[in-house]
Design an enzyme around this catalytic site. Structure first.
Site, PDB file in Angstrom:
ATOM      1  N   GLN A   1       0.840  -0.776   0.323  1.00 62.42           N
ATOM      2  CA  GLN A   1      -0.169  -0.649   0.345  1.00 62.42           C
ATOM      3  C   GLN A   1       1.139   0.732  -0.140  1.00 62.42           C
ATOM      4  O   GLN A   1       0.324   2.370  -0.366  1.00 62.42           O
ATOM      5  CB  GLN A   1      -1.006   0.040   0.953  1.00 62.42           C
ATOM      6  CG  GLN A   1      -1.451  -1.209   1.498  1.00 62.42           C
ATOM      7  CD  GLN A   1      -2.421  -0.474   2.714  1.00 62.42           C
ATOM      8  OE1 GLN A   1      -3.560   0.030   2.485  1.00 62.42           O
ATOM      9  NE2 GLN A   1      -2.238  -2.137   3.698  1.00 62.42           N
ATOM     10  N   LEU A   2       2.152   1.622   0.756  1.00 61.81           N
ATOM     11  CA  LEU A   2       2.781   2.193   0.820  1.00 61.81           C
ATOM     12  C   LEU A   2       3.109   2.785  -0.258  1.00 61.81           C
ATOM     13  O   LEU A   2       3.206   4.497  -0.498  1.00 61.81           O
ATOM     14  CB  LEU A   2       3.898   1.979   1.892  1.00 61.81           C
ATOM     15  CG  LEU A   2       4.922   3.071   2.183  1.00 61.81           C
ATOM     16  CD1 LEU A   2       4.910   4.262   2.971  1.00 61.81           C
ATOM     17  CD2 LEU A   2       5.841   2.790   3.620  1.00 61.81           C
TER      18      LEU A   2
ATOM     19  N   HIS B   1       1.636   5.758  -3.311  1.00 59.61           N
ATOM     20  CA  HIS B   1       2.630   6.764  -2.278  1.00 59.61           C
ATOM     21  C   HIS B   1       3.834   7.366  -3.517  1.00 59.61           C
ATOM     22  O   HIS B   1       5.147   7.302  -2.929  1.00 59.61           O
ATOM     23  CB  HIS B   1       2.788   6.849  -0.903  1.00 59.61           C
ATOM     24  CG  HIS B   1       1.407   6.637  -0.451  1.00 59.61           C
ATOM     25  ND1 HIS B   1       0.585   8.411  -0.191  1.00 59.61           N
ATOM     26  CD2 HIS B   1       1.026   5.970   0.315  1.00 59.61           C
ATOM     27  CE1 HIS B   1      -0.764   7.822   0.407  1.00 59.61           C
ATOM     28  NE2 HIS B   1      -0.142   6.444   0.360  1.00 59.61           N
TER      29      HIS B   1
ATOM     30  N   SER C   1      15.328  -6.295   1.395  1.00 62.39           N
ATOM     31  CA  SER C   1      14.718  -7.674  -0.109  1.00 62.39           C
ATOM     32  C   SER C   1      14.500  -8.640   0.100  1.00 62.39           C
ATOM     33  O   SER C   1      15.353  -9.512   0.779  1.00 62.39           O
ATOM     34  CB  SER C   1      16.149  -7.538  -0.726  1.00 62.39           C
ATOM     35  OG  SER C   1      15.818  -8.280  -2.358  1.00 62.39           O
ATOM     36  N   GLN C   2      13.933  -9.584  -0.286  1.00 64.43           N
ATOM     37  CA  GLN C   2      13.001 -10.723  -0.013  1.00 64.43           C
ATOM     38  C   GLN C   2      13.812 -11.502  -1.385  1.00 64.43           C
ATOM     39  O   GLN C   2      14.391 -12.663  -1.476  1.00 64.43           O
ATOM     40  CB  GLN C   2      12.549 -11.535  -0.422  1.00 64.43           C
ATOM     41  CG  GLN C   2      11.091 -11.053   0.839  1.00 64.43           C
ATOM     42  CD  GLN C   2      10.172 -10.916   0.666  1.00 64.43           C
ATOM     43  OE1 GLN C   2       8.808 -11.660  -0.494  1.00 64.43           O
ATOM     44  NE2 GLN C   2       8.870 -11.044   1.804  1.00 64.43           N
ATOM     45  N   ARG C   3      14.418 -11.332  -2.234  1.00 60.58           N
ATOM     46  CA  ARG C   3      15.402 -11.478  -3.174  1.00 60.58           C
ATOM     47  C   ARG C   3      16.945 -11.928  -2.945  1.00 60.58           C
ATOM     48  O   ARG C   3      17.652 -13.011  -3.496  1.00 60.58           O
ATOM     49  CB  ARG C   3      15.745 -10.446  -4.101  1.00 60.58           C
ATOM     50  CG  ARG C   3      16.570 -11.050  -5.523  1.00 60.58           C
ATOM     51  CD  ARG C   3      16.375 -10.065  -6.674  1.00 60.58           C
ATOM     52  NE  ARG C   3      16.791 -11.385  -7.955  1.00 60.58           N
ATOM     53  CZ  ARG C   3      17.832 -10.286  -9.137  1.00 60.58           C
ATOM     54  NH1 ARG C   3      17.379  -8.354  -8.845  1.00 60.58           N
ATOM     55  NH2 ARG C   3      18.052 -10.554 -10.145  1.00 60.58           N
TER      56      ARG C   3
ATOM     57  N   ASN D   1       8.781  14.957   0.739  1.00 58.87           N
ATOM     58  CA  ASN D   1       8.634  15.923   1.532  1.00 58.87           C
ATOM     59  C   ASN D   1       7.182  16.166   2.138  1.00 58.87           C
ATOM     60  O   ASN D   1       6.443  15.856   2.470  1.00 58.87           O
ATOM     61  CB  ASN D   1       9.067  17.070   0.163  1.00 58.87           C
ATOM     62  CG  ASN D   1       7.839  17.073  -0.888  1.00 58.87           C
ATOM     63  OD1 ASN D   1       6.725  16.687  -0.637  1.00 58.87           O
ATOM     64  ND2 ASN D   1       7.510  16.751  -1.570  1.00 58.87           N
ATOM     65  N   VAL D   2       6.874  17.464   2.948  1.00 58.00           N
ATOM     66  CA  VAL D   2       6.461  17.900   3.845  1.00 58.00           C
ATOM     67  C   VAL D   2       4.590  17.608   2.689  1.00 58.00           C
ATOM     68  O   VAL D   2       3.705  17.091   3.518  1.00 58.00           O
ATOM     69  CB  VAL D   2       7.019  19.039   4.402  1.00 58.00           C
ATOM     70  CG1 VAL D   2       5.349  19.835   4.861  1.00 58.00           C
ATOM     71  CG2 VAL D   2       7.623  18.745   5.133  1.00 58.00           C
TER      72      VAL D   2
ATOM     73  N   ARG E   1      -3.313   8.066   5.582  1.00 60.25           N
ATOM     74  CA  ARG E   1      -3.742   6.943   5.995  1.00 60.25           C
ATOM     75  C   ARG E   1      -3.899   7.310   7.795  1.00 60.25           C
ATOM     76  O   ARG E   1      -3.580   6.050   7.991  1.00 60.25           O
ATOM     77  CB  ARG E   1      -1.595   6.420   5.896  1.00 60.25           C
ATOM     78  CG  ARG E   1      -2.066   6.526   4.858  1.00 60.25           C
ATOM     79  CD  ARG E   1      -2.850   5.203   3.582  1.00 60.25           C
ATOM     80  NE  ARG E   1      -2.343   4.736   2.724  1.00 60.25           N
ATOM     81  CZ  ARG E   1      -2.636   4.213   1.748  1.00 60.25           C
ATOM     82  NH1 ARG E   1      -3.314   3.433   2.414  1.00 60.25           N
ATOM     83  NH2 ARG E   1      -2.337   3.776   0.444  1.00 60.25           N
TER      84      ARG E   1
END
Length: 226
Positions: A76-77, A80, A89-91, A158-159, A169
């Site tokens: 989800q993140l 943005h 990394s899962q790689r 950034n802000v 969120r």
């Protein structure tokens, strides 16, 4: 979940006000940065926040380190897009000593659901480890890892984008895990720029809920920037 503010633009409110004031000042930004009095900074910030001229907010940024969140959250993140992310990394990282997972309260609170969840996770992780032992590359074995698998990620925004992120969120209708993370990030950011982040959060904090029929009907207390 652990959220840490690694770094932010020094004196972010002064930096934002300097960028805004430069448009109308006969002197350079460096001089403005050094000489602008606090009352002038507050005046400029008031104009910015009330007029919606938010491009100046992009001159201050924040970097957070987040550990112990699920892959479901990070999927989800990264939607943005006006932000920078670096994630474990899962790689390249092989989880041969087991995989930590995030368990939702709706599952953890019920023994039968928890047993079902744990059994499924254990089966997936066991198969993952067997594939690694059989010589399957981690980048292929990871296809078995669940959305619940814990991850680590560094986030820079950034802000302007942070305020947008908090609006989406921190809302009660946001998914519970990313909402928890957003509130923790806001708690860390607000003391560094209290005027800019005074009414940051869900839309109902500073205005009206835009969700219509989907409203949670349980708004946060209204905040007025002073």
């Amino acid at each position: 979940m652990h959220v840490e503010l690694l770094y932010h633009t020094p004196d972010p409110e002064r930096a934002i006000a300097t960028a805004a004031r430069l448009c109308y000042a006969p002197v350079g930004a460096a001089e403005l940065m050094e000489t602008m009095p606090e009352e002038r900074i507050r005046s400029v910030l008031t104009t910015i926040m009330e007029s919606g001229h938010f491009s100046t907010l992009e001159h201050a940024s924040y970097t957070f380190a987040v550990d112990g969140v699920s892959r479901a959250l990070t999927h989800q993140l990264v939607r943005h897009r006006i932000a920078s992310f670096n994630q474990q990394s899962q790689r390249y990282v092989k989880f041969k000593d087991g995989v930590d997972v995030v368990t939702p309260d709706t599952i953890a609170s019920d023994p039968e659901r928890k047993a079902l969840f744990d059994d499924a996770i254990a089966a997936a992780v066991s198969a993952y480890e067997k594939l690694l032992d059989a010589g399957v590359p981690a980048e292929d074995a990871r296809y078995l890892l669940p959305n619940a698998a814990e991850s680590k990620i560094v986030i820079t925004m950034n802000v302007r984008e942070l305020l947008h992120f908090f609006k989406l969120r921190c809302c009660n209708r946001a998914q519970w895990e990313i909402r928890d993370m957003a509130h923790r990030m806001l708690e860390l950011a607000r003391p560094t720029a209290p005027f800019v982040f005074a009414d940051a959060g869900a839309p109902c904090v500073s205005g009206t809920c835009p969700e219509g029929k989907m409203s949670c009907k349980n708004p946060y207390p209204r905040v007025k920037r002073s």
